[in-house]
Design a protein around this motif. Sequence first.
Motif, PDB file in Angstrom:
ATOM      1  N   UNK A  70       0.837  -1.202   0.000  1.00  0.00           N
ATOM      2  CA  UNK A  70       0.000   0.000   0.000  1.00  0.00           C
ATOM      3  C   UNK A  70       0.875   1.256   0.000  1.00  0.00           C
ATOM      4  N   UNK A  71       1.939   1.240   0.795  1.00  0.00           N
ATOM      5  CA  UNK A  71       2.842   2.392   0.850  1.00  0.00           C
ATOM      6  C   UNK A  71       3.515   2.627  -0.501  1.00  0.00           C
ATOM      7  N   UNK A  72       3.879   1.561  -1.180  1.00  0.00           N
ATOM      8  CA  UNK A  72       4.486   1.689  -2.510  1.00  0.00           C
ATOM      9  C   UNK A  72       3.503   2.317  -3.493  1.00  0.00           C
ATOM     10  N   UNK A  73       2.232   1.966  -3.392  1.00  0.00           N
ATOM     11  CA  UNK A  73       1.214   2.563  -4.263  1.00  0.00           C
ATOM     12  C   UNK A  73       1.046   4.042  -3.957  1.00  0.00           C
ATOM     13  N   UNK A  74       1.066   4.402  -2.681  1.00  0.00           N
ATOM     14  CA  UNK A  74       0.958   5.814  -2.285  1.00  0.00           C
ATOM     15  C   UNK A  74       2.149   6.590  -2.841  1.00  0.00           C
ATOM     16  N   UNK A  75       3.340   6.035  -2.661  1.00  0.00           N
ATOM     17  CA  UNK A  75       4.545   6.692  -3.146  1.00  0.00           C
ATOM     18  C   UNK A  75       4.522   6.840  -4.666  1.00  0.00           C
ATOM     19  N   UNK A  76       4.055   5.818  -5.349  1.00  0.00           N
ATOM     20  CA  UNK A  76       3.956   5.879  -6.819  1.00  0.00           C
ATOM     21  C   UNK A  76       2.956   6.910  -7.276  1.00  0.00           C
ATOM     22  N   UNK A  77       1.830   6.986  -6.583  1.00  0.00           N
ATOM     23  CA  UNK A  77       0.824   7.975  -6.938  1.00  0.00           C
ATOM     24  C   UNK A  77       1.333   9.389  -6.670  1.00  0.00           C
ATOM     25  N   UNK A  78       2.081   9.568  -5.593  1.00  0.00           N
ATOM     26  CA  UNK A  78       2.627  10.886  -5.271  1.00  0.00           C
ATOM     27  C   UNK A  78       3.640  11.315  -6.325  1.00  0.00           C
ATOM     28  N   UNK A  79       4.452  10.396  -6.826  1.00  0.00           N
ATOM     29  CA  UNK A  79       5.422  10.726  -7.854  1.00  0.00           C
ATOM     30  C   UNK A  79       4.723  11.091  -9.158  1.00  0.00           C
ATOM     31  N   UNK A  80       3.642  10.363  -9.479  1.00  0.00           N
ATOM     32  CA  UNK A  80       2.904  10.656 -10.710  1.00  0.00           C
ATOM     33  C   UNK A  80       2.209  12.015 -10.627  1.00  0.00           C
ATOM     34  N   UNK A  81       1.801  12.434  -9.438  1.00  0.00           N
ATOM     35  CA  UNK A  81       1.082  13.688  -9.260  1.00  0.00           C
ATOM     36  C   UNK A  81       2.014  14.889  -9.216  1.00  0.00           C
ATOM     37  N   UNK A  82       3.300  14.665  -9.016  1.00  0.00           N
ATOM     38  CA  UNK A  82       4.259  15.758  -8.917  1.00  0.00           C
ATOM     39  C   UNK A  82       4.542  16.297 -10.328  1.00  0.00           C
ATOM     40  N   UNK A  83       4.373  17.662 -10.506  1.00  0.00           N
ATOM     41  CA  UNK A  83       4.587  18.245 -11.847  1.00  0.00           C
ATOM     42  C   UNK A  83       6.045  18.327 -12.202  1.00  0.00           C
TER      43      UNK A  83
END
Length: 111
Positions: A98-111
């Motif tokens: 779950x933490x890896x998914x959160x981290x991946x989503x945060x990286x994708x959301x970063x402009x």
Amino acid sequence: MIAAIAVGLLLAGCGSSNSNDKPAPRTTVATTPAKPTLSKVEVAKQCAAAIAKRPADDAGEIPSEPTPEPCKPLSDSEYLDAYMDGIHQANEAAQDEFQQKIDGAAEDATP
């Protein structure tokens, strides 16, 4: 004197050879190597790993029955300890995923 005769006859009987006598065939026994015996700690670790790999049911619970094969040598209390350890391992793995998914989503959301 009788003992001497008996010993003589006994020795004579042991030394005689019958030409029809054949040596007994040699028999060999095939043995399979025994499986190494695991300690209770090692069995409990294997049991916990088997529990951790079980999928959760619809309610999100990991079923305790049927007992996994690696767990069968354990007593009820040892199985319960291994079961709880397996659930703990499964929860840690799920939290890491779950933490890896959160981290991946945060990286994708970063402009």
